[in-house]
Structures are given as structure tokens and as C-alpha cells.
Design an enzyme around this catalytic site. Structure first.
Site, PDB file in Angstrom:
ATOM      1  N   SER A 164      51.451 -13.585  13.743  1.00  0.00           N
ATOM      2  CA  SER A 164      51.500 -12.366  12.944  1.00  0.00           C
ATOM      3  C   SER A 164      51.837 -11.155  13.807  1.00  0.00           C
ATOM      4  O   SER A 164      51.354 -11.022  14.929  1.00  0.00           O
ATOM      5  CB  SER A 164      50.152 -12.127  12.262  1.00  0.00           C
ATOM      6  N   ARG A 214      66.035  -4.861  27.494  1.00  0.00           N
ATOM      7  CA  ARG A 214      65.407  -5.920  28.304  1.00  0.00           C
ATOM      8  C   ARG A 214      64.381  -6.683  27.473  1.00  0.00           C
ATOM      9  O   ARG A 214      64.252  -7.900  27.586  1.00  0.00           O
ATOM     10  CB  ARG A 214      64.726  -5.351  29.553  1.00  0.00           C
ATOM     11  N   GLU A 228      66.274  -8.854  25.276  1.00  0.00           N
ATOM     12  CA  GLU A 228      66.827  -9.930  26.088  1.00  0.00           C
ATOM     13  C   GLU A 228      65.777 -11.013  26.378  1.00  0.00           C
ATOM     14  O   GLU A 228      66.094 -12.203  26.408  1.00  0.00           O
ATOM     15  CB  GLU A 228      67.350  -9.333  27.396  1.00  0.00           C
TER      16      GLU A 228
END
EC number: 4.2.1.104
Length: 165
Positions: A132, A106, A109
Site C-alpha cells: 500500500s 534517480r 530509475e
């Protein structure tokens, strides 16, 4: 009646071969002492995500971290110093790509679906550069809204503008 003992994160056997050997000792001691990453983080004075990263070999432990971990987890300090205090973390190899663990997928995703949107908004606010992941911190919080639990993940990285050369 439900068991009131806290549920603790444990080491997933499917990734053991990708982790440093000391990860197993750290997780076993964490389980034996019934400690959450939050409790360990409080003892070390670090964030719980940073502590979890130590356990997975994805972060560097300071000499003070090692002393406090040895004390809290009842592990030999000399061995921890050898395991955690030498060498460098081997980041980014603990799991397959793309991830197969549902929660980790997830997160992947989110970057797949919103990565370019994040990039565009960040570029408009900061210019041409990157955030960063070295000069960086993160935290995970739980928020309840209208009776539903929500995960709040904060990613905070120093802005690094690209330089002209």
C-alpha cells in the site's frame, strides 16, 4: 569563510503551475522563517516527508496541522484552513513523466531498474498482492560509511493480498 546558514529547500519555479496556489505561500513563509522541513515536522509531530508533501499539495493536513502551521509560519489560520482544510490532494501531477529533475529521475530509475526484482522478492515473501502507498510511511536518513555520505530511504507500506472472487 563559508556561510553557515542552513540551505533550505525552495519551490522550483518550473513546477509552480502544477501545484496548488497555497504552495507558494507556504514555501515563502518557510524561507522567510528559515525553517527546514525537519524543524516544521518536529513542530507538527509529523515526518519531514509528510510535511514536504503538505507543501506540495500531495497530502492532507489535519485541523491541528493547520493551526500549528499558521502559528509557526505566521500565516492567517483562516486562509490556511480554507486552502489546506477543504478538498482533497491532487496527487501525482506535480511533475512530468518521466521526471526531468535529476534526483527525482534517480528515484524513477531505481524503480525502472529494480522494480521487477523488488516485486519478485516481495511476492516470494508475502504472496500475491501489493504494498500500500495509502497505509504507508517513509523516512529519509543520512548515513556516513567510510567517510562517504549515503542516502537511506525507507518505504513502509501495509501488505494487501489480492482477494479471490
Amino acid at each position: 569563510m563559508a556561510d553557515s546558514a542552513p540551505r533550505l529547500a525552495a519551490l522550483d519555479d518550473s513546477i509552480v503551475s502544477r501545484l496548488p496556489s497555497y504552495s507558494q505561500s507556504l514555501f515563502a513563509a518557510k524561507t522567510a522563517h528559515e525553517l527546514s522541513f525537519s524543524a516544521i515536522a518536529e513542530h507538527l509531530g509529523r515526518s519531514e516527508v509528510a510535511v514536504a508533501a503538505l507543501f506540495y499539495g500531495q497530502a492532507t493536513a489535519s485541523p491541528e496541522d493547520i493551526t500549528k502551521l499558521a502559528e509557526l509560519l505566521s500565516l492567517p489560520e483562516a486562509q490556511l484552513r480554507k486552502d489546506l482544510g477543504t478538498g482533497f490532494p491532487d496527487r501525482g501531477r506535480s511533475g512530468p513523466m518521466p521526471p526531468v529533475e535529476p534526483l527525482i529521475y534517480r528515484l524513477y530509475e531505481v524503480v525502472q531498474n529494480y522494480g521487477y526484482a523488488f516485486k519478485s522478492v516481495i511476492n516470494e515473501k508475502f504472496g500475491d498482492g501489493i504494498m500500500s502507498a495509502i497505509c504507508f510511511d517513509t523516512k529519509v536518513e543520512k548515513e556516513t560509511v567510510e567517510g562517504a555520505d549515503w542516502v537511506v530511504i525507507t518505504l513502509r507500506g501495509k501488505w494487501l493480498p489480492f482477494t479471490r472472487f
